[in-house]
Structures are given as structure tokens and as C-alpha cells.
Design a protein around this motif. Sequence first.
Motif, PDB file in Angstrom:
ATOM      1  N   GLU A  82       7.034   6.755  18.225  1.00  0.00           N
ATOM      2  CA  GLU A  82       6.405   5.473  17.927  1.00  0.00           C
ATOM      3  C   GLU A  82       4.886   5.593  18.002  1.00  0.00           C
ATOM      4  N   SER A  83       4.417   6.447  18.883  1.00  0.00           N
ATOM      5  CA  SER A  83       2.978   6.677  19.008  1.00  0.00           C
ATOM      6  C   SER A  83       2.413   7.308  17.731  1.00  0.00           C
ATOM      7  N   THR A  84       3.179   8.217  17.113  1.00  0.00           N
ATOM      8  CA  THR A  84       2.753   8.845  15.858  1.00  0.00           C
ATOM      9  C   THR A  84       2.581   7.786  14.774  1.00  0.00           C
ATOM     10  N   ILE A  85       3.573   6.918  14.644  1.00  0.00           N
ATOM     11  CA  ILE A  85       3.529   5.849  13.637  1.00  0.00           C
ATOM     12  C   ILE A  85       2.356   4.914  13.901  1.00  0.00           C
ATOM     13  N   LYS A  86       2.165   4.564  15.152  1.00  0.00           N
ATOM     14  CA  LYS A  86       1.075   3.655  15.513  1.00  0.00           C
ATOM     15  C   LYS A  86      -0.273   4.269  15.175  1.00  0.00           C
ATOM     16  N   HIS A  87      -0.405   5.572  15.425  1.00  0.00           N
ATOM     17  CA  HIS A  87      -1.662   6.275  15.114  1.00  0.00           C
ATOM     18  C   HIS A  87      -1.917   6.270  13.601  1.00  0.00           C
ATOM     19  N   LEU A  88      -0.866   6.511  12.827  1.00  0.00           N
ATOM     20  CA  LEU A  88      -0.994   6.475  11.369  1.00  0.00           C
ATOM     21  C   LEU A  88      -1.449   5.100  10.892  1.00  0.00           C
ATOM     22  N   GLN A  89      -0.856   4.055  11.474  1.00  0.00           N
ATOM     23  CA  GLN A  89      -1.227   2.698  11.092  1.00  0.00           C
ATOM     24  C   GLN A  89      -2.682   2.387  11.443  1.00  0.00           C
ATOM     25  N   GLN A  90      -3.123   2.895  12.568  1.00  0.00           N
ATOM     26  CA  GLN A  90      -4.522   2.692  12.967  1.00  0.00           C
ATOM     27  C   GLN A  90      -5.476   3.372  11.998  1.00  0.00           C
ATOM     28  N   LEU A  91      -5.116   4.601  11.581  1.00  0.00           N
ATOM     29  CA  LEU A  91      -5.942   5.316  10.609  1.00  0.00           C
ATOM     30  C   LEU A  91      -5.972   4.573   9.274  1.00  0.00           C
ATOM     31  N   ALA A  92      -4.800   4.048   8.863  1.00  0.00           N
ATOM     32  CA  ALA A  92      -4.719   3.319   7.601  1.00  0.00           C
ATOM     33  C   ALA A  92      -5.615   2.083   7.627  1.00  0.00           C
ATOM     34  N   LYS A  93      -5.627   1.398   8.748  1.00  0.00           N
ATOM     35  CA  LYS A  93      -6.468   0.200   8.879  1.00  0.00           C
ATOM     36  C   LYS A  93      -7.943   0.572   8.924  1.00  0.00           C
ATOM     37  N   GLN A  94      -8.271   1.632   9.657  1.00  0.00           N
ATOM     38  CA  GLN A  94      -9.663   2.055   9.808  1.00  0.00           C
ATOM     39  C   GLN A  94     -10.262   2.545   8.495  1.00  0.00           C
ATOM     40  N   TYR A  95      -9.470   3.327   7.731  1.00  0.00           N
ATOM     41  CA  TYR A  95     -10.005   3.950   6.515  1.00  0.00           C
ATOM     42  C   TYR A  95      -9.500   3.290   5.224  1.00  0.00           C
ATOM     43  N   ASN A  96      -8.765   2.223   5.358  1.00  0.00           N
ATOM     44  CA  ASN A  96      -8.327   1.430   4.208  1.00  0.00           C
ATOM     45  C   ASN A  96      -7.499   2.258   3.213  1.00  0.00           C
ATOM     46  N   PHE A  97      -6.335   2.690   3.658  1.00  0.00           N
ATOM     47  CA  PHE A  97      -5.365   3.304   2.752  1.00  0.00           C
ATOM     48  C   PHE A  97      -3.979   2.790   3.105  1.00  0.00           C
ATOM     49  N   LEU A  98      -3.019   3.004   2.228  1.00  0.00           N
ATOM     50  CA  LEU A  98      -1.653   2.569   2.463  1.00  0.00           C
ATOM     51  C   LEU A  98      -0.767   3.768   2.781  1.00  0.00           C
ATOM     52  N   ILE A  99       0.289   3.505   3.533  1.00  0.00           N
ATOM     53  CA  ILE A  99       1.248   4.549   3.883  1.00  0.00           C
ATOM     54  C   ILE A  99       2.497   4.376   3.014  1.00  0.00           C
ATOM     55  N   MET A 100       2.890   5.445   2.347  1.00  0.00           N
ATOM     56  CA  MET A 100       4.106   5.412   1.535  1.00  0.00           C
ATOM     57  C   MET A 100       5.105   6.427   2.063  1.00  0.00           C
ATOM     58  N   GLU A 101       6.236   5.929   2.537  1.00  0.00           N
ATOM     59  CA  GLU A 101       7.299   6.812   2.989  1.00  0.00           C
ATOM     60  C   GLU A 101       8.144   7.216   1.782  1.00  0.00           C
ATOM     61  N   ASP A 102       8.104   8.505   1.466  1.00  0.00           N
ATOM     62  CA  ASP A 102       8.785   9.028   0.274  1.00  0.00           C
ATOM     63  C   ASP A 102      10.249   9.314   0.611  1.00  0.00           C
ATOM     64  N   ARG A 103      10.983   8.230   0.899  1.00  0.00           N
ATOM     65  CA  ARG A 103      12.354   8.382   1.369  1.00  0.00           C
ATOM     66  C   ARG A 103      13.357   8.532   0.218  1.00  0.00           C
ATOM     67  N   LYS A 104      12.991   8.081  -0.961  1.00  0.00           N
ATOM     68  CA  LYS A 104      13.861   8.179  -2.150  1.00  0.00           C
ATOM     69  C   LYS A 104      15.267   7.664  -1.865  1.00  0.00           C
ATOM     70  N   MET A 105      15.348   6.459  -1.355  1.00  0.00           N
ATOM     71  CA  MET A 105      16.647   5.856  -1.043  1.00  0.00           C
ATOM     72  C   MET A 105      17.450   5.640  -2.326  1.00  0.00           C
ATOM     73  N   ALA A 106      18.765   5.789  -2.223  1.00  0.00           N
ATOM     74  CA  ALA A 106      19.573   5.750  -3.446  1.00  0.00           C
ATOM     75  C   ALA A 106      21.004   5.285  -3.201  1.00  0.00           C
ATOM     76  N   ASP A 107      21.213   4.517  -2.144  1.00  0.00           N
ATOM     77  CA  ASP A 107      22.575   4.106  -1.808  1.00  0.00           C
ATOM     78  C   ASP A 107      22.858   2.700  -2.334  1.00  0.00           C
ATOM     79  N   ILE A 108      24.009   2.150  -1.965  1.00  0.00           N
ATOM     80  CA  ILE A 108      24.343   0.788  -2.370  1.00  0.00           C
ATOM     81  C   ILE A 108      23.402  -0.196  -1.673  1.00  0.00           C
TER      82      ILE A 108
END
Length: 475
Positions: A285-311
Motif C-alpha cells: 500500500e505504501s508503494t501505491i501511495k508513493h506513486l499517487q503522491q508522485l502523480a499529484k506532484q508532477y501532474n501525470f496519470l497512472i494507468m494499470e495495464d491489466r488488460k482485463m477480459a472476463d465477463i
Amino acid sequence: MNTDQRGIILNLHEIGALKFGTFQLKSGETSTFYIDLRVIVSYPKLLQQICSLVSVTIQKDIDEKIPTRLCGVPYTALPIATVVSINTNLPMLIRRKEAKLYGTKKLIDGEYSCGDDVIVIEDVISSGASILETVEDLEKSNLNVSRVIVLVDRQQGGLQRLSNKGLNITSIFTITQIVDILKREGKISEEKHKNVLDYIKNHQIKNDDSDMILRTKLAFQQRAELGETSKITQKILKLIIEKKTNLCVAADVESADQLLKIAEQVAPHICILKTHIDAVIGVTESTIKHLQQLAKQYNFLIMEDRKMADIGNTVKLQYKKLVKWADLVTVHSVSGGLMLKGILEEVQQTDLLDKRGVFIIAELSCEGNLISQQYTKDTVKIAEDYKDIVVGLVCQTNGVLPSPSLLQLTPGVNITSSGDSLGQKYQTPSDIILTKGADIAVVGRGIYEATNPAETAKYYKESLWNTYLERVSNQ
């Protein structure tokens, strides 16, 4: 209209190729008439009569000095083209709906030389979309489409649409001519005749292909201001404009420490950081929180490339874990649009409709993938149906996107390598932005494996942005 043509119309009605009533078309619209010329293959004499008309029409304008070939639009026009080829002694080509995945992998079968003229034959024209697909594939094979012959024009604007594109196109029959003769011969009532004419008048196809053309012509600012652009897409476009970057970095690394290190290095230069969190060791959770802080600080979006494909229900359950932190997510369309309905419901429940979005995979950059042209077209339709949540498409071909309100994200950019041993093929910023029409370009190993990822990301950012400026300034 001569006696032979009148006889053909009556015979088509006799065998049920011309139907009147209420019919649902492929587009989903309801029509008062339906033209089904597939049945003529079971009536050889009628087929020959029809093909004789087409042959005479073609032979009037053939220049014998220029090599000419025939190509029927798959599939109904193929037997017509075959018989016409025999009648006229003109060689025939066959356009595949999908390229072979083996051998020559050609879209066009038959013998030809670059620059040869081709006459395209089609059975019925409504919008002209099927004809355009055939013309595009022929032109990609360096053939010149000199003429298009259509047996029946539904008179809904398709003929004019193709004429506006510079195609020399003619029809042998129009639906008005057909119903006029059928009414005169007592085959249909005055009411059915009127219903057809009213339908034609009230169901004209918009002869405006500006959506396909304007996407690469319009600046990002103009596209952000379009009324149909969703709030999340507006957010991305405004971010891109503010930072002057259309670079997405794919941080396909193995550990959480590497992920955060790369994110910190490239953060000032990107609009999107693409992650594969499920493949990264040590994420907390700390990793995710750090990523979110960086995204807010440097103004970028996070895209999880999960390629979901189920029902739909399963995807909704999977997405519950992502909606809290991933601004964007990738999905495959293989299970249909209800999957997106599941995501949309989750986004609405968390009140994040203006902050969460989806990119649908319409094409892949790896060699040997199984995505077909029809799959891509069906994916586009799904994207149009769920514009509130779909930001755009992941694709490799200019012209796939139907609207400038959607974004094209294209992976596979690397200026120092042409590919890898696992089928990935790389391209330059110019290839991606100018030729393939990408709005956002994805760079992975070209940056995170570089000696100095920060400086390399800055270089890619500037190169991609300048190429985008070149694209919109040259229109």
C-alpha cells in the motif's frame, strides 16, 4: 430502362431478393425494404443476366492499353465478379477480409503489378463502408481503383459519399427505379411504394467523414473543447497541453523499488505512467501511495495495464481493487461491452466518473497476434457505446478511431532498437505520430533500460511533442 433490365427486376422480386416490410439492418436501423442478392447464386440464368449487364457497363470505358483487373467486394459480389471476369476476359483479384497469418500474408490474392487499374464490383450500396474498405486494401497493395460498379443503390447517400472521395462510381439500378417498375407491374402496392420513397427521404446517411479526418488535424486544445469529449478525456488533454508532453512511459520492471525509482526519474516528462502492478514484486500500500503522491506532484496519470477480459461481473470485482488508485486501466473487448458496464457501475458508485477511464485494446504491436480486422471494428463500436468511460483505443493504425473525442494510444516506440526476440516491433516517434496517427506514444525499454532514464525521457518527450506539432501544423 430496357426490357432486359425490367425483366431482371421482376425476376429478383420473384425469387425473394427484393423484400418489403419491416427489416432490421446490420447497422441496427429498421428498414421498409431489404435487398438480398446472395440468393442469385442459386439461379444461374438470372446470375448470368445480371453479370451481362455489369459486363456491358464495364466494357464501354475500358482502355485496352491499361492493364485492368476486377475485384468483387466480399462476399456477395464475389460470384458476380467471377462471372464478369469470364465474360470480359479481365483478370480477377480477391480481397481477403483478413490477411493470412502464414505464407505471403497478402490481403489481395491474384496476379498483378504495382499501378494496375482495378474495377471494384459491389452488389448493394448503403453507406459505402464495405467498398471503402476494399478500396483501401487495394491501394495499400499499390493498385489503382479506377472505377466502382454497384448493382443496386439504396439511395441513402453512399454513392455521393464515395464520389466526394474522388471515386468514379455508378450504379446499374436505384431502389426508386426498382419500386417504380414493381408498382407499375402490380407487384407491390401504392402503400409499399410510398413507404420505400419515404424511407429513402428520411434516412439519408450523413456524408461527413470529418470525424476520421479531423482527429489528426485538430490540436489537442480543440479536441478538449468538443462537446462529446468526456470529462476524463478532457482532463488528459488538458494535462498533455499543460505539460507539453504526449509521452507515456511503460514501467515494466520487476520490483517495487525499481518502479518507484523509474517513476521519480521520468515524472516531469510524462502524461501517463503505465504499470503492471500484478507483475511487480514487493508492491505494498505504501508503494501505491508513493506513486499517487508522485502523480499529484508532477501532474501525470497512472494507468494499470491489466488488460482485463472476463465477463462483466468478474471484471467489476477485479476493478474494485484498481478504482481506488489507477486513473486509467486497459481492457480487452473479447467479452463484449457488458464488461465496460461493470466498470462504469463501479466508477459511478465511487463517484469518480470525471477521474477514471478505460483504454480498450483494438490492435497489438507484437508479431503473430490474433486480433483480426473485424475484431478491431467491433471494438470500435463498443468504444462508441461507452464514451463516458472509454478514453480511447490502444491501436497501431491511423483511421481506426471513429471520433476526435477519443485518444489513440500506440505502444512500441524505441529509437535505438527495431524489435526483440519475442515478437515486439519498435518504431520511431515519426512513425508513431505522423504515419500511425498516435496521440499518445508509449515508450518502455527505450527509457527504463537507458543509462540515464530521466534525460532519455526528456528527449522522447521533446521529440514526440515536436512531431505532434508538425502533424497539426501541416494540415
